[in-house]
Design an enzyme around this catalytic site. Structure first.
Site, PDB file in Angstrom:
ATOM      1  CG  ASN A  18      -1.715   1.226   1.412  1.00 51.69           C
ATOM      2  OD1 ASN A  18      -1.865   2.010   0.468  1.00 51.69           O
ATOM      3  ND2 ASN A  18      -2.257   1.425   2.602  1.00 51.69           N
ATOM      4  CE  LYS A  20       0.194   3.323   4.899  1.00 51.07           C
ATOM      5  NZ  LYS A  20       0.019   3.444   6.332  1.00 51.07           N
ATOM      6  CG  HIS A 110      -5.806   1.633   5.141  1.00 48.20           C
ATOM      7  ND1 HIS A 110      -5.365   2.573   6.045  1.00 48.20           N
ATOM      8  CD2 HIS A 110      -4.777   0.769   4.953  1.00 48.20           C
ATOM      9  CE1 HIS A 110      -4.113   2.291   6.378  1.00 48.20           C
ATOM     10  NE2 HIS A 110      -3.740   1.202   5.731  1.00 48.20           N
ATOM     11  CD  GLU A 112      -3.004   5.293   6.866  1.00 48.46           C
ATOM     12  OE1 GLU A 112      -2.961   5.393   5.629  1.00 48.46           O
ATOM     13  OE2 GLU A 112      -2.104   4.760   7.533  1.00 48.46           O
ATOM     14  CD  GLU A 182      -3.675  -2.975   7.300  1.00 51.50           C
ATOM     15  OE1 GLU A 182      -2.533  -3.143   6.879  1.00 51.50           O
ATOM     16  OE2 GLU A 182      -4.358  -1.968   7.050  1.00 51.50           O
ATOM     17  N   GLY A 188       2.206   1.828  10.913  1.00 54.26           N
ATOM     18  CA  GLY A 188       3.125   2.963  10.799  1.00 54.26           C
ATOM     19  C   GLY A 188       3.803   3.327  12.110  1.00 54.26           C
ATOM     20  CB  SER A 228       5.067  -2.033  11.824  1.00 58.43           C
ATOM     21  OG  SER A 228       4.540  -0.753  12.139  1.00 58.43           O
TER      22      SER A 228
HETATM   23  C1  PEP Z   1      -0.833  -0.150   5.934  1.00 59.74           C
HETATM   24  O1  PEP Z   1      -0.788   0.961   5.452  1.00 59.74           O
HETATM   25  O2  PEP Z   1      -1.777  -0.890   5.665  1.00 59.74           O
HETATM   26  C2  PEP Z   1       0.239  -0.574   6.833  1.00 59.74           C
HETATM   27  C3  PEP Z   1       0.154  -1.743   7.391  1.00 59.74           C
HETATM   28  O3  PEP Z   1       1.262   0.327   7.019  1.00 59.74           O
HETATM   29  P1  PEP Z   1       2.678   0.007   7.764  1.00 59.74           P
HETATM   30  O4  PEP Z   1       3.209  -1.262   7.154  1.00 59.74           O
HETATM   31  O5  PEP Z   1       3.528   1.194   7.449  1.00 59.74           O
HETATM   32  O6  PEP Z   1       2.385  -0.158   9.205  1.00 59.74           O
END
Ligand code: PEP
Length: 271
Positions: A18, A20, A110, A112, A182, A188, A228
């Site tokens: 992703n 973003k 997601h 976000e 997630e 992040g 992460s």
């Molecule tokens: C994501 O954006 O779905 C995500 C898991 O980000 P990160 O790997 O940076 O935590």
């Protein structure tokens, strides 16, 4: 993730990046070319492990042209879609447009989007249906925040998001669904849920899918972990029985790191 006696996975693992709001349409093309070269050089077998990227909308036409023109075995998807198909919805993107651009997948819900854009489970359910209307596979993202986890409510919270997200779907459609667990506290932040945490939630999600649909359908749905993930942590998470892939944010912006996650099987052998 389990393998059958002939060494193939029960469900084809999906490694999803992703991007973003990173990599513009020029940077995105350069990145994807480098990723394809890196995976080719490493002799990556795409039939074993599927690779998908989720670029910003403005990159998608370029990505489509590159993937088609160079016959790359990478698929791609949108980071969001409108619940509507067309009309006066300024700034929104229809699933129909994503389909025309060759998208296979689309992210739905997601964290976000849930947080920054206040997307509710009801809207996300409409988006799941919109994705299927346009032959896109939704990657439905679910997961709890830190307070919910600390209070021990993570399983119920996540399963409620799941139930609301897939409401009204027929089993026949749901078999190719992808669900990404997630935990918001791990996105992040550098905090990774342990493999046991990922397995606990993915097993609970699969069991719930069995109740919502049926066990045969639930056994086909691919479940990803996201939060992460790095090359160093991917293999131990992907070794878990109900984890069929990873959704990667930050580490998907580094070609070598992301390619190493795609090649997690190498680490399974050497760990
Ligand atoms: C994501 O954006 O779905 C995500 C898991 O980000 P990160 O790997 O940076 O935590």
């Amino acid at each position: 993730m389990t393998t059958s006696t002939n060494g193939t996975f029960d469900r084809r693992p999906l490694i999803a990046g992703n991007w973003k709001m990173n990599l513009d349409h020029v940077q995105g093309i350069t990145f994807l070319q480098k990723l394809a070269w890196t995976l080719d050089d490493a002799g990556h077998d795409h039939s074993r492990v599927e690779v998908s990227v989720f670029p910003p909308f403005t990159d998608l036409r370029g990505v489509q042209t590159l993937v088609k023109g160079d016959d790359l075995e990478v698929v791609f998807g949108g980071q969001d879609l409108s619940p509507k198909d067309s009309g006066a919805y300024t700034g929104d993107i229809s699933g129909q447009f994503l389909n025309r651009l060759g998208c296979t997948y689309v992210l739905v819900g997601h964290s976000e989007r849930r947080t920054i854009h206040s997307e509710t489970d009801e809207v996300l359910n409409e988006k799941v249906h919109a994705a299927y209307r346009h032959n896109l596979v939704p990657v439905l993202c679910v997961g709890e925040g830190l307070e919910v986890r600390q209070a021990g409510g993570h399983v119920e919270h996540t399963l409620e998001q799941l139930r609301r997200g897939v409401a009204g779907l027929e089993s026949a459609r749901a078999a190719d669904l992808v669900v990404a667990y997630e935990p918001v506290w791990a996105i992040g932040t550098g905090e990774v849920a342990g493999p046991g945490d990922a397995q606990e939630m993915c097993a609970a999600i699969r069991a719930e899918l069995g109740t919502i649909f049926d066990t045969e359908t639930a056994a086909k749905v691919r479940l990803l972990y996201g939060g992460s993930v790095k090359a160093a942590s991917a293999a131990s998470i992907l070794r878990e029985r109900d984890v069929d892939g990873v959704l990667v944010g930050g580490a998907s912006l580094d070609v070598a790191e992301f390619a190493s996650i795609v090649r997690f099987e190498q680490h399974l052998v050497t760990d």
